[in-house]
Scaffold this motif. Structure first.
Motif, PDB file in Angstrom:
ATOM      1  N   PRO A 152       0.815  -1.215   0.000  1.00 17.85           N
ATOM      2  CA  PRO A 152       0.000   0.000   0.000  1.00 17.85           C
ATOM      3  C   PRO A 152       0.848   1.264   0.000  1.00 17.85           C
ATOM      4  N   GLY A 153       0.291   2.304  -0.590  1.00 19.98           N
ATOM      5  CA  GLY A 153       0.917   3.614  -0.533  1.00 19.98           C
ATOM      6  C   GLY A 153       0.293   4.438   0.583  1.00 19.98           C
ATOM      7  N   ARG A 154       0.559   5.729   0.554  1.00 20.07           N
ATOM      8  CA  ARG A 154      -0.012   6.608   1.581  1.00 20.07           C
ATOM      9  C   ARG A 154      -1.502   6.817   1.308  1.00 20.07           C
ATOM     10  N   PRO A 155      -2.371   6.549   2.307  1.00 17.37           N
ATOM     11  CA  PRO A 155      -3.801   6.781   2.096  1.00 17.37           C
ATOM     12  C   PRO A 155      -4.102   8.270   2.045  1.00 17.37           C
ATOM     13  N   PRO A 156      -5.208   8.664   1.389  1.00 17.36           N
ATOM     14  CA  PRO A 156      -5.571  10.084   1.317  1.00 17.36           C
ATOM     15  C   PRO A 156      -5.860  10.659   2.700  1.00 17.36           C
ATOM     16  N   ALA A 157      -5.784  11.975   2.796  1.00 11.42           N
ATOM     17  CA  ALA A 157      -5.988  12.666   4.073  1.00 11.42           C
ATOM     18  C   ALA A 157      -7.346  13.340   4.148  1.00 11.42           C
ATOM     19  N   TRP A 189      -4.299  -4.922   7.672  1.00 10.48           N
ATOM     20  CA  TRP A 189      -3.095  -5.406   6.997  1.00 10.48           C
ATOM     21  C   TRP A 189      -2.422  -4.282   6.219  1.00 10.48           C
ATOM     22  N   MET A 190      -3.212  -3.517   5.451  1.00 11.79           N
ATOM     23  CA  MET A 190      -2.657  -2.424   4.659  1.00 11.79           C
ATOM     24  C   MET A 190      -2.095  -1.325   5.558  1.00 11.79           C
ATOM     25  N   ALA A 191      -2.825  -1.001   6.645  1.00 11.70           N
ATOM     26  CA  ALA A 191      -2.345   0.026   7.569  1.00 11.70           C
ATOM     27  C   ALA A 191      -1.065  -0.431   8.262  1.00 11.70           C
ATOM     28  N   HIS A 192      -1.029  -1.706   8.663  1.00 19.36           N
ATOM     29  CA  HIS A 192       0.159  -2.240   9.334  1.00 19.36           C
ATOM     30  C   HIS A 192       1.365  -2.216   8.404  1.00 19.36           C
ATOM     31  N   GLN A 193       1.165  -2.598   7.154  1.00 20.01           N
ATOM     32  CA  GLN A 193       2.270  -2.563   6.186  1.00 20.01           C
ATOM     33  C   GLN A 193       2.801  -1.142   6.020  1.00 20.01           C
ATOM     34  N   TYR A 194       1.889  -0.188   5.939  1.00 20.82           N
ATOM     35  CA  TYR A 194       2.312   1.199   5.757  1.00 20.82           C
ATOM     36  C   TYR A 194       3.052   1.720   6.986  1.00 20.82           C
ATOM     37  N   LEU A 195       2.531   1.386   8.182  1.00 20.98           N
ATOM     38  CA  LEU A 195       3.143   1.881   9.411  1.00 20.98           C
ATOM     39  C   LEU A 195       4.505   1.246   9.666  1.00 20.98           C
ATOM     40  N   ASN A 230     -18.728   5.987  13.733  1.00 19.04           N
ATOM     41  CA  ASN A 230     -17.676   5.262  13.021  1.00 19.04           C
ATOM     42  C   ASN A 230     -16.912   6.170  12.068  1.00 19.04           C
ATOM     43  N   LEU A 231     -17.609   7.156  11.492  1.00 18.01           N
ATOM     44  CA  LEU A 231     -16.892   8.144  10.688  1.00 18.01           C
ATOM     45  C   LEU A 231     -15.923   8.925  11.562  1.00 18.01           C
ATOM     46  N   GLY A 232     -16.343   9.190  12.810  1.00 20.51           N
ATOM     47  CA  GLY A 232     -15.446   9.875  13.738  1.00 20.51           C
ATOM     48  C   GLY A 232     -14.209   9.048  14.028  1.00 20.51           C
ATOM     49  N   MET A 233     -14.383   7.737  14.245  1.00 17.48           N
ATOM     50  CA  MET A 233     -13.230   6.869  14.491  1.00 17.48           C
ATOM     51  C   MET A 233     -12.336   6.804  13.257  1.00 17.48           C
ATOM     52  N   ALA A 234     -12.973   6.702  12.067  1.00 14.35           N
ATOM     53  CA  ALA A 234     -12.184   6.656  10.839  1.00 14.35           C
ATOM     54  C   ALA A 234     -11.412   7.951  10.639  1.00 14.35           C
ATOM     55  N   HIS A 235     -12.062   9.082  10.926  1.00 11.22           N
ATOM     56  CA  HIS A 235     -11.401  10.384  10.776  1.00 11.22           C
ATOM     57  C   HIS A 235     -10.241  10.521  11.750  1.00 11.22           C
ATOM     58  N   ASP A 236     -10.448  10.050  12.978  1.00 15.83           N
ATOM     59  CA  ASP A 236      -9.390  10.114  13.982  1.00 15.83           C
ATOM     60  C   ASP A 236      -8.202   9.256  13.562  1.00 15.83           C
ATOM     61  N   GLY A 237      -8.470   8.041  13.083  1.00 13.86           N
ATOM     62  CA  GLY A 237      -7.386   7.170  12.631  1.00 13.86           C
ATOM     63  C   GLY A 237      -6.705   7.694  11.386  1.00 13.86           C
ATOM     64  N   MET A 238      -7.483   8.353  10.518  1.00 15.28           N
ATOM     65  CA  MET A 238      -6.924   8.895   9.279  1.00 15.28           C
ATOM     66  C   MET A 238      -5.803   9.886   9.564  1.00 15.28           C
ATOM     67  N   ASN A 239      -5.949  10.680  10.633  1.00  9.93           N
ATOM     68  CA  ASN A 239      -4.929  11.682  10.957  1.00  9.93           C
ATOM     69  C   ASN A 239      -3.572  11.058  11.223  1.00  9.93           C
ATOM     70  N   SER A 273      -2.538   8.456   7.668  1.00  9.47           N
ATOM     71  CA  SER A 273      -2.234   9.124   6.401  1.00  9.47           C
ATOM     72  C   SER A 273      -1.012  10.033   6.497  1.00  9.47           C
ATOM     73  N   LYS A 274      -0.283   9.966   7.623  1.00 16.76           N
ATOM     74  CA  LYS A 274       0.920  10.792   7.730  1.00 16.76           C
ATOM     75  C   LYS A 274       1.952  10.376   6.688  1.00 16.76           C
ATOM     76  N   VAL A 275       2.628  11.351   6.153  1.00 16.46           N
ATOM     77  CA  VAL A 275       3.632  11.091   5.123  1.00 16.46           C
ATOM     78  C   VAL A 275       4.811  10.335   5.737  1.00 16.46           C
ATOM     79  N   GLN A 276       5.293   9.328   5.032  1.00 17.74           N
ATOM     80  CA  GLN A 276       6.505   8.629   5.458  1.00 17.74           C
ATOM     81  C   GLN A 276       7.697   9.527   5.163  1.00 17.74           C
ATOM     82  N   SER A 277       8.420   9.908   6.221  1.00 19.10           N
ATOM     83  CA  SER A 277       9.505  10.882   6.053  1.00 19.10           C
ATOM     84  C   SER A 277      10.770  10.258   5.463  1.00 19.10           C
TER      85      SER A 277
END
Length: 607
Positions: A17-22, A119-125, A328-337, A340-344
């Protein structure tokens, strides 16, 4: 059948996975790729079920009218075929459709969909920079991954399941009522407008509180896990009460958010009950009035009242489903922050693997400040010849460990470059770079797995013989054979506890050194590699370490100067710059910083 539907959706996609949208909806859509076909199929079947259920209300109205006027003697002859058809729909059609929808929801989507997200979030993190993890609680990150996956699943599925069902059911019901008497739909439309107004007023506030609650929950979890992870420090400083206060502060904050959400829930309940009472009164009033005027049949009244009673129950269900959607949108929005952080620290496109043939390392005018304006390392250069053993010496904070961090590319340089055999490490893949460097750090952290698995981390597919050999070279085999855990596992199968908490510092470091022996990388970095060992154990493995260094390039960092005094060259740094370098004897003769540090460690404090 269950197995068939469970295998329709891959829980672990192959692509990286790449960086998810913000932005929220783009974020949810990103994690829905490869799933939407099944969501659409679910929505189609749900819409068909809603139409059938509305049609059954129409059939109820027809039955009432038929029974009011029909002759018992000829009723079955006239309407028998219709009754059989409706019976088939009720007994066969609806159960089969329900089975299809249920298997798609529960077998295909409920388990696989959030697992894909995790799985996708874990791979990205896992590919986030080291600095990212320095700024976050591990427990907080894990909580965000878990709750974001559920938040996205519930938000998307509620939109495509509940809202489709509601929309089709309500529109179908209005068409049905209008077919009996168009005036009866007026109370429904007024009720709908008021219902939407109430939800529009309260649900966005629920969404905001949900975001705050999700963040407070992850903060609370992070603080609790932080206390458990560092339980030894807590006990050594007798700070149980302080940790209780630290956790309670976050618990109070979380509870405050819960209270706010429950208050909104009460307002929603009261508002919807009031609207439903008004709807029942209004529809009854209009329906009976229409019948008195001869414009509506008894069947039409039955359908209208039946729909009101159905809507009375559905309105609460709809309200809480929409509340759940916003939560659930609130939880998704909170997790998105976070997710979706850029990999430095990232690889360039099609980065080639690092190829080490000689082991030459060249720090070429590098600068790194950890994001500050100045300090740490400025315009630093150091050339290490292939096979040369170099020791880094300096006071705490001089920049020694920072040089190791940038060599491993845990952080990207602000300027300059680091070359290994002429290859810029910023232009090769990070995985290949770290595969060519063996590291034993000052603070050894082990995985909560078996001793054997921790040692085997040094080389993929290592055999048991390889593991035991490496442990013996690190003088760890004897104490390993004496280990056992609460489940009765012994020796190399014993679990070490979280971060290796069940082992002493010296034992953890010997396990780490065994991993290095097994990895057998051409470049070695030793960051206080024997700092946790007593003098006797250090002397026992020093010879093996020296054997391992033969033919390899070594960069050793040590405060205990006796461990590096025999290396080819010692480099003394202060405030990120080289101030002395040479052999041990030459530096002693210079009577500079190294000589001062040596004198203190060899008895100068007594003087």
């Amino acid at each position: 059948m269950f197995s068939f539907f469970e295998k329709r959706l891959k829980p672990f996609p192959d692509e990286l996975p790449g960086r998810p949208p913000a932005t929220l909806w783009a974020f949810c859509w990103y994690y829905t790729r490869g799933v939407w076909q099944w969501l659409l199929l679910m929505s189609l079947f749900v819409a068909i079920i809603a139409l059938i259920e509305v049609s059954l209300f129409g059939f109820l109205g027809n039955i009432v009218d038929w029974l009011a006027t029909a002759d018992r003697e000829t009723f079955l002859e006239q309407e028998g075929s219709t009754l059989v058809m409706i019976g088939a729909v009720v007994l066969l059609g609806l159960p089969l459709l329900s089975l299809l929808v249920s298997t798609i929801i529960h077998q295909t989507l409920m388990g696989n969909y959030p697992m894909r997200i995790r799985w996708m979030a874990h791979q990205y993190l896992l590919r986030q920079s080291f600095g990212f993890y320095q700024d976050e609680f591990a427990g907080r990150i894990a909580t965000k991954v878990m709750q974001t996956a559920l938040g996205v699943r519930e938000a998307v599925m509620k939109l495509m399941d509940v809202l489709v069902y509601i929309g089709v059911y309500f529109l179908g019901g209005m068409v049905l009522v209008a077919s009996f008497d168009v005036r009866i739909i007026t109370p429904f439309l007024v009720w709908l407008a008021l219902y939407v107004a109430v939800l529009s007023r309260l649900l966005p506030r629920l969404h905001q509180v949900s975001k705050e609650q999700a963040d407070a929950r992850s903060m609370m979890t992070g603080r609790i896990v932080d206390s458990y992870t560092n339980i030894m420090t807590v006990k050594l400083f007798a700070h149980a009460q302080q940790e209780e206060a630290y956790a309670r502060e976050s618990m109070d904050d979380f509870l405050g958010k819960v209270y706010k959400m429950m208050r909104l829930g009460t307002w929603l309940d009261v508002s919807i009950d009031t609207l439903n009472a008004l709807l029942l009164f209004a529809v009854g009033f209009v329906s009976i009035g229409s019948w008195l005027l001869g414009d509506s049949s008894i069947g039409g009244i039955a359908v209208a009242i039946g729909l009101v009673l159905r809507m009375h129950g559905m309105s609460h269900w709809i309200m809480w489903e929409l509340a759940g959607l916003f939560e659930n949108l609130g939880m998704a929005h909170d997790g998105m922050n976070m997710l979706s952080k850029v990999q430095s620290v990232t690889d360039i496109a099609d980065a080639p693997p690092l190829k080490v043939t000689r082991g030459e390392v060249n720090f070429d005018r590098i600068t790194f400040h950890y994001g500050k304006d100045k300090g740490v390392i400025d315009d630093f250069s150091l050339h290490i010849q292939p096979g040369e053993k170099v020791g880094l010496v300096g006071r705490s904070g001089a920049g020694k460990t920072t040089l190791m961090n940038v060599l491993l590319r845990l952080f990207d340089l602000e300027s300059g470059r680091i070359l290994i055999d002429g290859q810029n490490i910023a232009e090769v893949s990070q995985e290949s770079l770290r595969a060519q460097i063996g590291v034993v750090t000052q603070e050894t952290s082990l995985l909560h797995r078996s001793i054997g698995e921790n040692i085997a981390y040094g080389r993929n597919h290592a055999t048991q013989e390889d593991i035991i050999s490496a442990a013996k070279r690190a003088n760890a085999h004897d104490f390993i054979m004496d280990l056992h855990d609460l489940d009765g596992r012994q020796g190399y199968d014993a679990r070490v506890g979280e971060r290796g908490a069940k082992l002493s510092g010296g034992q953890r470091q010997r396990i780490s050194i065994a991993r290095m022996f097994l990895k057998d990388a051409p470049i070695l970095v030793l960051d206080e590699a024997t700092s946790a060992l007593d003098s006797e154990v250090e002397a026992a493995i020093q010879e093996n370490l020296m054997d391992l260094m033969k033919g390899k390039t070594v960069l050793a960092i040590a405060h205990r100067l006796s461990t590096i005094s025999a290396l080819d060259r010692l480099v003394v740094i202060d405030r990120g710059s080289i101030i002395e370098q040479g052999s041990h004897e030459a530096l002693i003769a210079q009577k500079g910083l190294y000589s001062e540090l040596w004198r203190r460690q060899s008895g100068g404090f007594i003087e």
